[in-house]
Design a protein around this motif. Structure first.
Motif, mmCIF file in Angstrom:
data_model
loop_
_atom_site.group_PDB
_atom_site.id
_atom_site.type_symbol
_atom_site.label_atom_id
_atom_site.label_comp_id
_atom_site.label_asym_id
_atom_site.label_seq_id
_atom_site.Cartn_x
_atom_site.Cartn_y
_atom_site.Cartn_z
ATOM 1 N N LYS A 111 -3.347 -16.273 -28.827
ATOM 2 C CA LYS A 111 -4.143 -16.120 -30.054
ATOM 3 C C LYS A 111 -4.981 -14.830 -30.034
ATOM 4 O O LYS A 111 -5.359 -14.323 -31.088
ATOM 5 N N ASP A 112 -5.234 -14.284 -28.862
ATOM 6 C CA ASP A 112 -6.041 -13.054 -28.776
ATOM 7 C C ASP A 112 -5.186 -11.807 -28.535
ATOM 8 O O ASP A 112 -5.720 -10.706 -28.434
ATOM 9 N N ALA A 113 -3.871 -11.982 -28.429
ATOM 10 C CA ALA A 113 -3.009 -10.828 -28.106
ATOM 11 C C ALA A 113 -2.928 -9.890 -29.312
ATOM 12 O O ALA A 113 -2.665 -10.340 -30.426
ATOM 13 N N PRO A 114 -3.176 -8.597 -29.110
ATOM 14 C CA PRO A 114 -3.152 -7.663 -30.233
ATOM 15 C C PRO A 114 -1.733 -7.362 -30.735
ATOM 16 O O PRO A 114 -1.573 -6.791 -31.816
ATOM 17 N N SER A 115 -0.722 -7.725 -29.965
ATOM 18 C CA SER A 115 0.673 -7.522 -30.387
ATOM 19 C C SER A 115 1.547 -8.321 -29.422
ATOM 20 O O SER A 115 1.036 -9.027 -28.551
ATOM 21 N N ASN A 116 2.859 -8.176 -29.561
ATOM 22 C CA ASN A 116 3.771 -8.800 -28.591
ATOM 23 C C ASN A 116 4.362 -7.743 -27.662
ATOM 24 O O ASN A 116 5.430 -7.941 -27.098
ATOM 25 N N MET A 117 3.642 -6.616 -27.537
ATOM 26 C CA MET A 117 4.171 -5.542 -26.684
ATOM 27 C C MET A 117 3.429 -5.509 -25.355
ATOM 28 O O MET A 117 2.220 -5.242 -25.300
ATOM 29 N N ALA A 118 4.180 -5.815 -24.294
ATOM 30 C CA ALA A 118 3.583 -6.004 -22.970
ATOM 31 C C ALA A 118 3.902 -4.822 -22.058
ATOM 32 O O ALA A 118 5.002 -4.253 -22.106
ATOM 33 N N ILE A 119 2.929 -4.511 -21.216
ATOM 34 C CA ILE A 119 3.116 -3.432 -20.233
ATOM 35 C C ILE A 119 3.926 -3.980 -19.067
ATOM 36 O O ILE A 119 3.662 -5.083 -18.574
ATOM 37 N N ILE A 120 4.919 -3.221 -18.635
ATOM 38 C CA ILE A 120 5.648 -3.611 -17.422
ATOM 39 C C ILE A 120 5.281 -2.630 -16.297
ATOM 40 O O ILE A 120 4.586 -1.645 -16.546
ATOM 41 N N GLY A 121 5.753 -2.893 -15.120
ATOM 42 C CA GLY A 121 5.240 -2.175 -13.950
ATOM 43 C C GLY A 121 5.706 -0.747 -13.742
ATOM 44 O O GLY A 121 6.153 -0.380 -12.648
ATOM 45 N N ARG A 122 5.563 0.076 -14.772
ATOM 46 C CA ARG A 122 5.839 1.505 -14.655
ATOM 47 C C ARG A 122 4.759 2.254 -15.413
ATOM 48 O O ARG A 122 4.538 1.999 -16.602
ATOM 49 N N TYR A 123 4.095 3.190 -14.748
ATOM 50 C CA TYR A 123 3.019 3.946 -15.381
ATOM 51 C C TYR A 123 3.128 5.410 -14.959
ATOM 52 O O TYR A 123 3.531 5.707 -13.841
ATOM 53 N N ILE A 124 2.737 6.305 -15.858
ATOM 54 C CA ILE A 124 2.403 7.671 -15.467
ATOM 55 C C ILE A 124 0.908 7.792 -15.761
ATOM 56 O O ILE A 124 0.472 7.479 -16.884
ATOM 57 N N LEU A 125 0.136 8.195 -14.778
ATOM 58 C CA LEU A 125 -1.319 8.232 -14.962
ATOM 59 C C LEU A 125 -1.852 9.635 -14.714
ATOM 60 O O LEU A 125 -1.397 10.330 -13.794
ATOM 61 N N THR A 126 -2.804 10.027 -15.546
ATOM 62 C CA THR A 126 -3.474 11.304 -15.299
ATOM 63 C C THR A 126 -4.623 11.039 -14.315
ATOM 64 O O THR A 126 -5.171 9.927 -14.267
ATOM 65 N N PRO A 127 -4.990 12.053 -13.515
ATOM 66 C CA PRO A 127 -5.886 11.772 -12.382
ATOM 67 C C PRO A 127 -7.307 11.370 -12.766
ATOM 68 O O PRO A 127 -8.016 10.794 -11.928
ATOM 69 N N ASP A 128 -7.718 11.612 -14.021
ATOM 70 C CA ASP A 128 -9.056 11.143 -14.426
ATOM 71 C C ASP A 128 -9.143 9.616 -14.346
ATOM 72 O O ASP A 128 -10.231 9.048 -14.359
ATOM 73 N N ILE A 129 -7.977 8.965 -14.249
ATOM 74 C CA ILE A 129 -7.979 7.499 -14.137
ATOM 75 C C ILE A 129 -8.786 7.054 -12.911
ATOM 76 O O ILE A 129 -9.422 6.001 -12.919
ATOM 77 N N PHE A 130 -8.794 7.887 -11.859
ATOM 78 C CA PHE A 130 -9.545 7.502 -10.652
ATOM 79 C C PHE A 130 -11.049 7.439 -10.940
ATOM 80 O O PHE A 130 -11.743 6.523 -10.486
ATOM 81 N N ASP A 131 -11.542 8.431 -11.695
ATOM 82 C CA ASP A 131 -12.977 8.429 -12.035
ATOM 83 C C ASP A 131 -13.309 7.211 -12.886
ATOM 84 O O ASP A 131 -14.338 6.575 -12.717
ATOM 85 N N ILE A 132 -12.402 6.920 -13.821
ATOM 86 C CA ILE A 132 -12.639 5.755 -14.698
ATOM 87 C C ILE A 132 -12.620 4.475 -13.871
ATOM 88 O O ILE A 132 -13.471 3.601 -14.028
ATOM 89 N N LEU A 133 -11.648 4.393 -12.947
ATOM 90 C CA LEU A 133 -11.542 3.173 -12.118
ATOM 91 C C LEU A 133 -12.791 2.962 -11.263
ATOM 92 O O LEU A 133 -13.223 1.828 -11.049
ATOM 93 N N ARG A 134 -13.367 4.069 -10.804
ATOM 94 C CA ARG A 134 -14.593 3.942 -9.988
ATOM 95 C C ARG A 134 -15.704 3.246 -10.781
ATOM 96 O O ARG A 134 -16.540 2.567 -10.215
ATOM 97 N N ASP A 135 -15.685 3.439 -12.102
ATOM 98 C CA ASP A 135 -16.733 2.840 -12.945
ATOM 99 C C ASP A 135 -16.286 1.543 -13.604
ATOM 100 O O ASP A 135 -17.005 0.993 -14.436
ATOM 101 N N THR A 136 -15.064 1.097 -13.302
ATOM 102 C CA THR A 136 -14.553 -0.101 -13.983
ATOM 103 C C THR A 136 -15.023 -1.360 -13.257
ATOM 104 O O THR A 136 -14.831 -1.502 -12.045
ATOM 105 N N LYS A 137 -15.653 -2.239 -14.019
ATOM 106 C CA LYS A 137 -16.145 -3.496 -13.443
ATOM 107 C C LYS A 137 -14.989 -4.498 -13.344
ATOM 108 O O LYS A 137 -13.983 -4.366 -14.047
ATOM 109 N N ALA A 138 -15.156 -5.492 -12.509
ATOM 110 C CA ALA A 138 -14.146 -6.555 -12.404
ATOM 111 C C ALA A 138 -13.942 -7.183 -13.780
ATOM 112 O O ALA A 138 -14.908 -7.413 -14.511
ATOM 113 N N GLY A 139 -12.701 -7.417 -14.136
ATOM 114 C CA GLY A 139 -12.376 -7.999 -15.438
ATOM 115 C C GLY A 139 -11.661 -9.321 -15.263
ATOM 116 O O GLY A 139 -12.094 -10.174 -14.474
#
Ligand code: G1P
Length: 279
Positions: free
Chosen positions: A198-226
């Motif tokens: 009921k809370d899903a914004p769509s039926n499009m799911a992420i599967i286990g393949r990503y390309i990430l830009t390195p700023d993701i590390f800075d963001i992850l450092r500030d990401t709280k447990a979810g």
């Protein structure tokens, strides 16, 4: 250019107990090849030669797998079994493997952050080995397709597939709109980790393949447990998505959820039938 691929491989694999009690889940074989080897082959075919693996306690078999076993080599030299080692020998000779350990299991986002020391400040690929992907022989593999998308959009890229909404609690789910003149490339505006249908914004799911830009590390450092009390890559990607910096790509190919017994059996049957067909 994407030169490195990160493999988070520290999880317990509880869904496969007791098989995973003393064996890493990434080493479970589909036919004769462990799951993680399929992932490494996919990365190599996408022209990536540097494999960065985040392991944990009880995962030493992964390091031994991507190394030479002199005793075994000696035993089977010149016998009919020798060709069975051909593929893995070839991988070892073409790639480098480096490892770091995730000391505490605090989620996929935390595992990826743990890999920063192996990646540095450059865009990189991530493969979750439980998601086994195949593709038509005349097409590029899923990771290579994503690298081409990255080359065009120069931002993080996630692979997506359509799921039945009842399955949304198993995935990161995106909200996005098609990029002009495409039918498989979305600009992501929001994403939610494992929502109720009921809370899903769509039926499009992420599967286990990503390309990430390195700023993701800075963001992850500030990401709280979810969700589940863990640091989620989905939450970090959401920060990039809010800035218009995430593309979702409906890939061309087939993906098996080898993190579940059903998906694992399906993959095994598929690969078995495929090899039989080829004689
Ligand atoms: C992880 C991610 C999830 C993603 C999934 C793909 O979940 O947290 O967003 O959709 O991988 O396989 P996991 O399967 O590790 O629970």
């Amino acid at each position: 250019m994407i030169k490195k691929c990160l493999f988070p491989a520290a999880g317990y694999g509880t869904r496969f107990l007791p098989a995973t009690k003393a064996t890493p889940k990434e080493m479970l074989p589909v036919l004769t090849k462990p799951l993680i080897q399929y992932g490494v082959e996919e990365a190599l075919q996408a022209n990536i030669k540097t494999m960065a693996i985040v392991t944990g306690r009880g995962k030493r078999a992964i390091e031994d797998h991507f190394d030479i076993s002199y005793e075994l080599e000696h035993q089977i030299k010149g016998t009919s079994k020798e060709p069975l080692l051909k593929e893995i020998r070839s991988l070892i000779s073409q790639c480098t493997f480096s490892y770091t350990r995730q000391v505490e299991m605090k989620g996929l986002g935390h595992a990826i952050l743990t890999g920063e020391t192996l990646i540095g400040r450059e865009p990189f690929a991530v493969i979750l080995a439980d998601d086994l992907c195949t593709h038509d022989e005349d097409k590029d593999n899923v990771l290579k397709q994503m690298i081409d998308i990255y080359d065009t959009y120069q931002c993080s890229v996630v692979a997506i597939e359509e799921i039945a909404l009842s399955q949304s609690h198993k995935y990161g789910v995106i909200e996005g709109h098609l990029v002009d003149n495409t039918d498989n490339i979305y600009r992501v505006s929001d994403m939610v980790e494992k929502p109720d249908p009921k809370d899903a914004p769509s039926n499009m799911a992420i599967i286990g393949r990503y390309i990430l830009t390195p700023d993701i590390f800075d963001i992850l450092r500030d990401t709280k447990a979810g969700k589940g009390g863990e640091i989620q890559i989905t939450d970090a990607l959401k920060v990039q998505a809010k800035a218009g910096k995430v593309i979702a790509y409906k890939f061309d190919g087939k993906r098996f959820d080898c993190g579940s017994v059903d998906g694992f059996v399906e993959a095994t049957n598929y690969f078995y039938n495929n090899t039989k067909d080829k004689g």
